[in-house]
Design a protein around this motif. Sequence first.
Motif, PDB file in Angstrom:
ATOM      1  N   ARG A 116       0.845  -1.206   0.000  1.00 47.38           N
ATOM      2  CA  ARG A 116       0.000   0.000   0.000  1.00 47.38           C
ATOM      3  C   ARG A 116       0.871   1.244   0.000  1.00 47.38           C
ATOM      4  O   ARG A 116       1.794   1.365   0.807  1.00 47.38           O
ATOM      5  CB  ARG A 116      -0.915   0.036   1.221  1.00 47.38           C
ATOM      6  N   ARG A 117       0.547   2.157  -0.898  1.00 43.93           N
ATOM      7  CA  ARG A 117       1.143   3.489  -0.913  1.00 43.93           C
ATOM      8  C   ARG A 117       0.003   4.485  -1.055  1.00 43.93           C
ATOM      9  O   ARG A 117      -0.529   4.678  -2.148  1.00 43.93           O
ATOM     10  CB  ARG A 117       2.152   3.628  -2.054  1.00 43.93           C
ATOM     11  N   ARG A 118      -0.394   5.034   0.084  1.00 47.21           N
ATOM     12  CA  ARG A 118      -1.552   5.927   0.163  1.00 47.21           C
ATOM     13  C   ARG A 118      -2.792   5.197  -0.372  1.00 47.21           C
ATOM     14  O   ARG A 118      -3.215   4.209   0.204  1.00 47.21           O
ATOM     15  CB  ARG A 118      -1.282   7.249  -0.552  1.00 47.21           C
ATOM     16  N   GLN A 119      -3.351   5.669  -1.483  1.00 47.36           N
ATOM     17  CA  GLN A 119      -4.578   5.045  -2.000  1.00 47.36           C
ATOM     18  C   GLN A 119      -4.280   4.036  -3.112  1.00 47.36           C
ATOM     19  O   GLN A 119      -5.182   3.655  -3.853  1.00 47.36           O
ATOM     20  CB  GLN A 119      -5.538   6.114  -2.529  1.00 47.36           C
ATOM     21  N   ARG A 120      -3.055   3.589  -3.182  1.00 42.56           N
ATOM     22  CA  ARG A 120      -2.673   2.661  -4.244  1.00 42.56           C
ATOM     23  C   ARG A 120      -2.260   1.320  -3.638  1.00 42.56           C
ATOM     24  O   ARG A 120      -1.496   1.264  -2.671  1.00 42.56           O
ATOM     25  CB  ARG A 120      -1.532   3.226  -5.075  1.00 42.56           C
ATOM     26  N   LEU A 121      -2.796   0.228  -4.217  1.00 42.83           N
ATOM     27  CA  LEU A 121      -2.493  -1.130  -3.770  1.00 42.83           C
ATOM     28  C   LEU A 121      -1.900  -1.934  -4.910  1.00 42.83           C
ATOM     29  O   LEU A 121      -2.227  -1.723  -6.076  1.00 42.83           O
ATOM     30  CB  LEU A 121      -3.766  -1.841  -3.284  1.00 42.83           C
ATOM     31  N   LYS A 122      -1.062  -2.892  -4.535  1.00 46.65           N
ATOM     32  CA  LYS A 122      -0.443  -3.748  -5.540  1.00 46.65           C
ATOM     33  C   LYS A 122      -0.093  -5.086  -4.900  1.00 46.65           C
ATOM     34  O   LYS A 122       0.439  -5.131  -3.787  1.00 46.65           O
ATOM     35  CB  LYS A 122       0.820  -3.080  -6.090  1.00 46.65           C
ATOM     36  N   LEU A 123      -0.402  -6.171  -5.594  1.00 49.76           N
ATOM     37  CA  LEU A 123       0.046  -7.486  -5.164  1.00 49.76           C
ATOM     38  C   LEU A 123       1.462  -7.687  -5.678  1.00 49.76           C
ATOM     39  O   LEU A 123       1.724  -7.517  -6.871  1.00 49.76           O
ATOM     40  CB  LEU A 123      -0.888  -8.565  -5.720  1.00 49.76           C
ATOM     41  N   THR A 124       2.363  -8.058  -4.786  1.00 47.63           N
ATOM     42  CA  THR A 124       3.781  -8.044  -5.141  1.00 47.63           C
ATOM     43  C   THR A 124       4.268  -9.308  -5.833  1.00 47.63           C
ATOM     44  O   THR A 124       5.377  -9.324  -6.375  1.00 47.63           O
ATOM     45  CB  THR A 124       4.646  -7.784  -3.896  1.00 47.63           C
ATOM     46  N   ILE A 125       3.486 -10.391  -5.803  1.00 46.78           N
ATOM     47  CA  ILE A 125       3.832 -11.582  -6.584  1.00 46.78           C
ATOM     48  C   ILE A 125       2.588 -12.078  -7.302  1.00 46.78           C
ATOM     49  O   ILE A 125       1.460 -11.752  -6.911  1.00 46.78           O
ATOM     50  CB  ILE A 125       4.447 -12.716  -5.730  1.00 46.78           C
ATOM     51  N   ALA A 126       2.776 -12.857  -8.333  1.00 46.63           N
ATOM     52  CA  ALA A 126       1.655 -13.324  -9.149  1.00 46.63           C
ATOM     53  C   ALA A 126       0.774 -14.307  -8.375  1.00 46.63           C
ATOM     54  O   ALA A 126       1.277 -15.064  -7.529  1.00 46.63           O
ATOM     55  CB  ALA A 126       2.184 -13.984 -10.418  1.00 46.63           C
ATOM     56  N   PRO A 127      -0.525 -14.324  -8.643  1.00 43.36           N
ATOM     57  CA  PRO A 127      -1.440 -15.186  -7.894  1.00 43.36           C
ATOM     58  C   PRO A 127      -1.087 -16.665  -7.935  1.00 43.36           C
ATOM     59  O   PRO A 127      -1.303 -17.375  -6.942  1.00 43.36           O
ATOM     60  CB  PRO A 127      -2.796 -14.930  -8.565  1.00 43.36           C
ATOM     61  N   GLU A 128      -0.532 -17.143  -9.045  1.00 47.21           N
ATOM     62  CA  GLU A 128      -0.220 -18.579  -9.135  1.00 47.21           C
ATOM     63  C   GLU A 128       0.977 -18.969  -8.275  1.00 47.21           C
ATOM     64  O   GLU A 128       1.255 -20.163  -8.112  1.00 47.21           O
ATOM     65  CB  GLU A 128       0.002 -18.996 -10.590  1.00 47.21           C
ATOM     66  N   GLN A 129       1.654 -17.981  -7.689  1.00 50.39           N
ATOM     67  CA  GLN A 129       2.770 -18.253  -6.779  1.00 50.39           C
ATOM     68  C   GLN A 129       2.341 -18.226  -5.308  1.00 50.39           C
ATOM     69  O   GLN A 129       3.177 -18.331  -4.420  1.00 50.39           O
ATOM     70  CB  GLN A 129       3.889 -17.236  -7.008  1.00 50.39           C
ATOM     71  N   ILE A 130       1.033 -18.104  -5.081  1.00 47.77           N
ATOM     72  CA  ILE A 130       0.486 -18.042  -3.719  1.00 47.77           C
ATOM     73  C   ILE A 130      -0.348 -19.283  -3.461  1.00 47.77           C
ATOM     74  O   ILE A 130      -1.195 -19.653  -4.286  1.00 47.77           O
ATOM     75  CB  ILE A 130      -0.386 -16.794  -3.527  1.00 47.77           C
ATOM     76  N   VAL A 131      -0.121 -19.925  -2.321  1.00 46.68           N
ATOM     77  CA  VAL A 131      -0.928 -21.079  -1.910  1.00 46.68           C
ATOM     78  C   VAL A 131      -1.508 -20.766  -0.524  1.00 46.68           C
ATOM     79  O   VAL A 131      -0.765 -20.583   0.444  1.00 46.68           O
ATOM     80  CB  VAL A 131      -0.092 -22.369  -1.857  1.00 46.68           C
ATOM     81  N   PHE A 132      -2.842 -20.679  -0.466  1.00 44.74           N
ATOM     82  CA  PHE A 132      -3.521 -20.388   0.801  1.00 44.74           C
ATOM     83  C   PHE A 132      -3.697 -21.675   1.598  1.00 44.74           C
ATOM     84  O   PHE A 132      -3.945 -22.753   1.038  1.00 44.74           O
ATOM     85  CB  PHE A 132      -4.893 -19.767   0.534  1.00 44.74           C
ATOM     86  N   LEU A 133      -3.593 -21.549   2.901  1.00 39.75           N
ATOM     87  CA  LEU A 133      -3.878 -22.681   3.776  1.00 39.75           C
ATOM     88  C   LEU A 133      -5.373 -22.776   3.986  1.00 39.75           C
ATOM     89  O   LEU A 133      -6.045 -21.772   4.261  1.00 39.75           O
ATOM     90  CB  LEU A 133      -3.165 -22.522   5.123  1.00 39.75           C
ATOM     91  N   GLU A 134      -5.917 -23.988   3.870  1.00 44.82           N
ATOM     92  CA  GLU A 134      -7.348 -24.182   4.078  1.00 44.82           C
ATOM     93  C   GLU A 134      -7.712 -23.787   5.498  1.00 44.82           C
ATOM     94  O   GLU A 134      -7.031 -24.163   6.468  1.00 44.82           O
ATOM     95  CB  GLU A 134      -7.728 -25.648   3.835  1.00 44.82           C
ATOM     96  N   ALA A 135      -8.804 -23.032   5.645  1.00 46.54           N
ATOM     97  CA  ALA A 135      -9.249 -22.610   6.973  1.00 46.54           C
ATOM     98  C   ALA A 135      -9.884 -23.784   7.702  1.00 46.54           C
ATOM     99  O   ALA A 135     -10.484 -24.662   7.102  1.00 46.54           O
ATOM    100  CB  ALA A 135     -10.245 -21.486   6.854  1.00 46.54           C
TER     101      ALA A 135
END
Length: 288
Positions: A269-288
Amino acid sequence: MPLAAIPGTFQVIGASPDGDSVRFRPDDPDAFANAGIKAHTNSSGAAQLRLDAIDALETHYTPRSAPHPWRQPADLGDGAATALLDLLGFSDVQRDEHGIVTAATPETRPGYILSRFADKYGRAVSFAYAGKRRGGASGSVYLEVPELRRSVNHQLLSAGWVYPTFYSLLYFDLREELARVSVAARADRKGVWRHDSTLTGLGLTSRDQLQNQLVILPKLFRRLADYLTLDEPSSVDLAGFPAFLEARNDRIFTVPAGQATAFATLVERRRQRLKLTIAPEQIVFLEA
């Protein structure tokens, strides 16, 4: 990857299927129980599916603190829903003003799913297929990449209708194949990737912009919607968003680096700007 192969019918009348969820009724009423899948079923034995590894733009998401649903841009959100039903064999689908299907040709379609568990909402997490399974086998089967490619999950991701959203129970060989087609869809600027702001960065100016203009990872959209509805109706101040994400504590690990962290650490986050820093396919969420 061993899963339960369950034949049945896809049902859309009276439901509101979107690009990653649809209703399915097994031919065998005991199929979910026999497979140890704790799916929530209705009076006819049908359960809602969550299509594994993909996430479509939201068509009717209700934030925790809001009385009314929010949505993402209609052309891609509704387009993903139409593409899913088309792949399953439905046509002439009609919906009411609330998105509920009132008519379709035909009203049901035969198919099968490959699944092994339900999520915390009772949705069977599945790979979905139109028609009969090759060889006709049911029960426990091993999912390999050639059959994965025939799933509607893979086809929607390959066409760019949906984002990759991987969870930890997805086997690595299947994840690698789905990541591969996601990268290819992004390189070709298909579907959501033609307009995506998740990786290039988004400057948030209004709630209307978030719902009707910005194309972003649905997971990030849901977190933004949950955060914004805690504030005044017109507020889009992102000052507290990093802390909100940290409190949500969405645990992830990254691939191939294998770093265990939280989703909050990947959202810049930079003020009102957001950015995902790595591509979605490089993220694995843990099942809740």
